[in-house]
Design a protein around this motif. Structure first.
Motif, PDB file in Angstrom:
ATOM      1  N   PHE A   1       0.807  -1.175  -0.029  1.00 25.71           N
ATOM      2  CA  PHE A   1       0.137   0.049  -0.047  1.00 25.71           C
ATOM      3  C   PHE A   1       0.856   1.089   0.004  1.00 25.71           C
ATOM      4  O   PHE A   1       1.348   1.569   0.963  1.00 25.71           O
ATOM      5  N   LEU A   2       0.885   1.814  -1.081  1.00 24.95           N
ATOM      6  CA  LEU A   2       2.134   2.914  -1.451  1.00 24.95           C
ATOM      7  C   LEU A   2       1.381   4.237  -1.423  1.00 24.95           C
ATOM      8  O   LEU A   2       2.080   5.260  -1.896  1.00 24.95           O
ATOM      9  N   SER A   3       0.194   4.440  -0.792  1.00 30.69           N
ATOM     10  CA  SER A   3      -0.483   5.654  -0.787  1.00 30.69           C
ATOM     11  C   SER A   3       0.018   6.720  -0.084  1.00 30.69           C
ATOM     12  O   SER A   3       0.923   6.554   0.932  1.00 30.69           O
ATOM     13  N   HIS A   4       0.188   8.063  -0.772  1.00 32.41           N
ATOM     14  CA  HIS A   4       0.663   9.066  -0.093  1.00 32.41           C
ATOM     15  C   HIS A   4      -0.086   9.807   0.937  1.00 32.41           C
ATOM     16  O   HIS A   4       0.260  10.568   1.611  1.00 32.41           O
ATOM     17  N   GLU A   5      -1.434   9.649   0.730  1.00 32.03           N
ATOM     18  CA  GLU A   5      -2.340  10.434   1.785  1.00 32.03           C
ATOM     19  C   GLU A   5      -3.761   9.664   1.728  1.00 32.03           C
ATOM     20  O   GLU A   5      -4.120   9.240   0.501  1.00 32.03           O
ATOM     21  N   GLU A   6      -4.166   9.572   2.873  1.00 22.55           N
ATOM     22  CA  GLU A   6      -5.395   8.942   3.144  1.00 22.55           C
ATOM     23  C   GLU A   6      -6.119   9.276   4.069  1.00 22.55           C
ATOM     24  O   GLU A   6      -5.880  10.090   5.178  1.00 22.55           O
TER      25      GLU A   6
ATOM     26  N   PHE B   1      11.518  -0.006   0.024  1.00 16.84           N
ATOM     27  CA  PHE B   1      10.392  -0.918  -0.357  1.00 16.84           C
ATOM     28  C   PHE B   1      11.086  -2.136  -0.815  1.00 16.84           C
ATOM     29  O   PHE B   1      10.404  -3.292  -0.571  1.00 16.84           O
ATOM     30  N   ARG B   2      11.896  -2.110  -1.914  1.00 12.02           N
ATOM     31  CA  ARG B   2      12.466  -3.349  -2.445  1.00 12.02           C
ATOM     32  C   ARG B   2      12.926  -4.176  -1.388  1.00 12.02           C
ATOM     33  O   ARG B   2      12.767  -5.388  -1.534  1.00 12.02           O
ATOM     34  N   GLU B   3      13.710  -3.728  -0.415  1.00 13.94           N
ATOM     35  CA  GLU B   3      14.373  -4.523   0.342  1.00 13.94           C
ATOM     36  C   GLU B   3      13.471  -5.326   1.429  1.00 13.94           C
ATOM     37  O   GLU B   3      13.486  -6.441   1.415  1.00 13.94           O
ATOM     38  N   LYS B   4      12.373  -4.497   1.674  1.00 14.65           N
ATOM     39  CA  LYS B   4      11.461  -5.006   2.719  1.00 14.65           C
ATOM     40  C   LYS B   4      10.497  -6.016   1.960  1.00 14.65           C
ATOM     41  O   LYS B   4       9.990  -7.015   2.518  1.00 14.65           O
ATOM     42  N   ILE B   5      10.268  -5.871   0.571  1.00 15.52           N
ATOM     43  CA  ILE B   5       9.404  -6.851  -0.090  1.00 15.52           C
ATOM     44  C   ILE B   5      10.106  -8.042  -0.078  1.00 15.52           C
ATOM     45  O   ILE B   5       9.517  -9.148   0.160  1.00 15.52           O
ATOM     46  N   ALA B   6      11.369  -8.300  -0.627  1.00 11.88           N
ATOM     47  CA  ALA B   6      12.142  -9.180  -0.486  1.00 11.88           C
ATOM     48  C   ALA B   6      12.347  -9.851   0.823  1.00 11.88           C
ATOM     49  O   ALA B   6      12.083 -11.132   0.867  1.00 11.88           O
ATOM     50  N   ALA B   7      12.567  -9.395   1.815  1.00 15.32           N
ATOM     51  CA  ALA B   7      12.813  -9.699   3.066  1.00 15.32           C
ATOM     52  C   ALA B   7      11.327 -10.314   3.830  1.00 15.32           C
ATOM     53  O   ALA B   7      11.497 -11.422   4.223  1.00 15.32           O
ATOM     54  N   MET B   8      10.187  -9.688   3.375  1.00 16.65           N
ATOM     55  CA  MET B   8       9.082 -10.262   3.881  1.00 16.65           C
ATOM     56  C   MET B   8       8.539 -11.638   3.081  1.00 16.65           C
ATOM     57  O   MET B   8       8.176 -12.584   3.569  1.00 16.65           O
ATOM     58  N   LEU B   9       8.754 -11.441   1.700  1.00  8.91           N
ATOM     59  CA  LEU B   9       8.661 -12.511   1.105  1.00  8.91           C
ATOM     60  C   LEU B   9       9.286 -13.828   1.071  1.00  8.91           C
ATOM     61  O   LEU B   9       8.896 -15.190   0.996  1.00  8.91           O
ATOM     62  N   GLU B  10      10.596 -13.673   1.414  1.00  6.35           N
ATOM     63  CA  GLU B  10      11.362 -14.609   1.732  1.00  6.35           C
ATOM     64  C   GLU B  10      11.607 -15.040   3.347  1.00  6.35           C
ATOM     65  O   GLU B  10      12.496 -15.772   3.560  1.00  6.35           O
TER      66      GLU B  10
ATOM     67  N   LEU C   1       2.961  -4.142   3.790  1.00  8.21           N
ATOM     68  CA  LEU C   1       3.901  -3.190   3.674  1.00  8.21           C
ATOM     69  C   LEU C   1       3.300  -1.815   3.152  1.00  8.21           C
ATOM     70  O   LEU C   1       2.784  -1.796   2.148  1.00  8.21           O
ATOM     71  N   LEU C   2       3.439  -0.765   3.765  1.00 11.78           N
ATOM     72  CA  LEU C   2       2.775   0.475   3.378  1.00 11.78           C
ATOM     73  C   LEU C   2       3.773   1.632   3.568  1.00 11.78           C
ATOM     74  O   LEU C   2       4.810   1.433   4.175  1.00 11.78           O
ATOM     75  N   ARG C   3       3.444   2.639   2.884  1.00 10.41           N
ATOM     76  CA  ARG C   3       4.322   3.880   3.002  1.00 10.41           C
ATOM     77  C   ARG C   3       3.889   4.793   4.326  1.00 10.41           C
ATOM     78  O   ARG C   3       3.234   4.431   4.896  1.00 10.41           O
ATOM     79  N   ASP C   4       5.093   5.074   4.848  1.00 14.23           N
ATOM     80  CA  ASP C   4       5.315   5.531   6.254  1.00 14.23           C
ATOM     81  C   ASP C   4       4.822   6.973   6.046  1.00 14.23           C
ATOM     82  O   ASP C   4       5.557   7.983   5.696  1.00 14.23           O
TER      83      ASP C   4
ATOM     84  N   THR D   1       2.723  -4.192  13.879  1.00 19.37           N
ATOM     85  CA  THR D   1       1.348  -4.653  13.135  1.00 19.37           C
ATOM     86  C   THR D   1       1.818  -4.677  11.684  1.00 19.37           C
ATOM     87  O   THR D   1       0.865  -5.377  10.891  1.00 19.37           O
ATOM     88  N   VAL D   2       2.421  -3.768  11.189  1.00 17.80           N
ATOM     89  CA  VAL D   2       2.716  -3.609   9.640  1.00 17.80           C
ATOM     90  C   VAL D   2       4.211  -3.309   9.530  1.00 17.80           C
ATOM     91  O   VAL D   2       5.012  -2.949  10.440  1.00 17.80           O
ATOM     92  N   TYR D   3       4.892  -3.442   8.113  1.00 19.54           N
ATOM     93  CA  TYR D   3       6.245  -2.980   8.038  1.00 19.54           C
ATOM     94  C   TYR D   3       5.847  -1.636   6.971  1.00 19.54           C
ATOM     95  O   TYR D   3       4.648  -1.688   6.283  1.00 19.54           O
ATOM     96  N   LYS D   4       6.754  -0.667   7.241  1.00 20.42           N
ATOM     97  CA  LYS D   4       6.748   0.717   6.513  1.00 20.42           C
ATOM     98  C   LYS D   4       7.806   0.976   5.569  1.00 20.42           C
ATOM     99  O   LYS D   4       9.208   0.458   5.970  1.00 20.42           O
TER     100      LYS D   4
END
Length: 332
Positions: free
Chosen positions: A240-245, A288-297, A262-265, A278-281
């Protein structure tokens, strides 16, 4: 008390978070045994307005003349209107003046989070503002093995394939260009963006991003609620890469479905959803690239159970109880 959930111009917002919020209001009121209707020709005592189109304002004026109460759901702020559709940044100040007028025309204002409440309180509003989540049906959005298999079979995923999904309009604010960039940087994973926006409404850079041809990048378009539930169950990470919600209903759905998130901080999630709890940011493409790989692996701890426990506070039954308390205080 009977509530009108005004559905004028529903066709415009039906495939958005606002449309989903309106449907969830129906479910919430039903759970609380409170009668509701979406037909303005029927009798009602109070009206929920979820859009800021002129027809909603007309309904507001009519209801006030008839002595009925008006609840404006403030899903929109100037901040989340920016970086959305073509020309949105230019007209954002006018949009702020318009929504301020609309919200002030009702009796009370309900907005999904404390963050959006704080923004709105800086708008010179003259009506009480309450923070109340749009809610999530945790009985519907939950992990199911059969749903996982349906999703993976439909999209031809092999047992060892890892799927990253996101959900939203094709707009810059949702982070779609970064999503495409990350798909290009991580060709070993499959990326799926669910949602759709008329190409005439999106800026050039977004058009260029979604037209990029990558073997691991997929745009299935808008899917119904059942298929979206399958996608959550069948995926391995919700990005979830949203800049504003103002809240992010799809984020609630992912947490309820117990998908690693994994969401944008960004400020809205600073206090609500804690990094590493509760989540990673992330903030940058590199993070994002590093955390995607770390979470999926599975090099990072699984936080899905903690995320699920957090979202239980926003279950429709709990939201219904809070809504009734607001009614009792403000609507008599």
């Amino acid at each position: 008390m009977r509530i009108l959930i005004y559905s004028g111009l529903m066709r415009i917002v039906a495939k958005s978070g606002i449309g989903q919020a309106m449907r969830q209001q129906q479910e919430t009121l039903a759970l609380m045994n409170m009668p509701s209707t979406m037909d303005a020709r029927e009798s009602y005592d109070a009206v929920h307005l979820n859009t800021i189109f002129p027809d909603s304002l007309l309904i507001c004026w009519r209801a006030k003349r008839q002595g009925k109460k008006v609840v404006y759901y403030a899903h929109s702020t100037m901040e989340d209107f920016r970086n959305s559709f073509r020309g949105s940044n230019v007209v954002a100040p006018l949009f702020k003046r318009w929504i301020t007028y609309c919200y002030n025309s009702g009796d009370i204002i309900i907005t999904p989070t404390g963050y959006s409440k704080k923004l709105l309180e800086g708008y010179n509003l003259k009506r009480p503002v309450y923070s109340l989540s749009n809610g999530i049906d945790t009985e519907f959005f939950r992990p199911e093995e059969s749903a996982r298999q349906r999703f993976r079979s439909k999209y031809g995923l092999q047992p060892g394939d890892k799927a990253v999904i996101s959900v939203g309009h094709y707009i810059q604010r949702k982070g779609i260009t970064d999503f495409v960039t990350l798909a290009g940087l991580l060709p070993e994973y499959q990326f799926y963006w669910f949602g759709y926006t008329n190409p005439n409404l999106i800026p050039r850079e977004v058009k260029q991003a979604i037209s990029r041809k990558l073997p691991n990048l997929h745009f299935p378009g808008y899917v119904d609620r059942q298929e979206l539930r399958d996608a959550y169950s069948g995926s391995d990470l919700f990005l979830f890469l949203s800049h504003e919600e103002t809240e992010g209903i799809v984020l609630l759905e992912a947490l309820a479905s117990q998908v690693p998130v994994l969401l944008r901080d960004i400020p809205i999630y600073a206090e609500w959803l804690k990094e590493g709890e509760t989540v990673y940011k992330g903030r940058t493409i590199s993070e994002f690239r590093e955390k995607i790989a770390a979470m999926l692996e599975r090099r990072l701890p699984d936080l899905t159970e903690r995320g699920y426990q957090e979202v239980l506070d926003n279950d429709l039954k709990e939201v219904g109880r809070r809504l009734l308390a607001i009614y009792e205080k403000e609507l008599n």
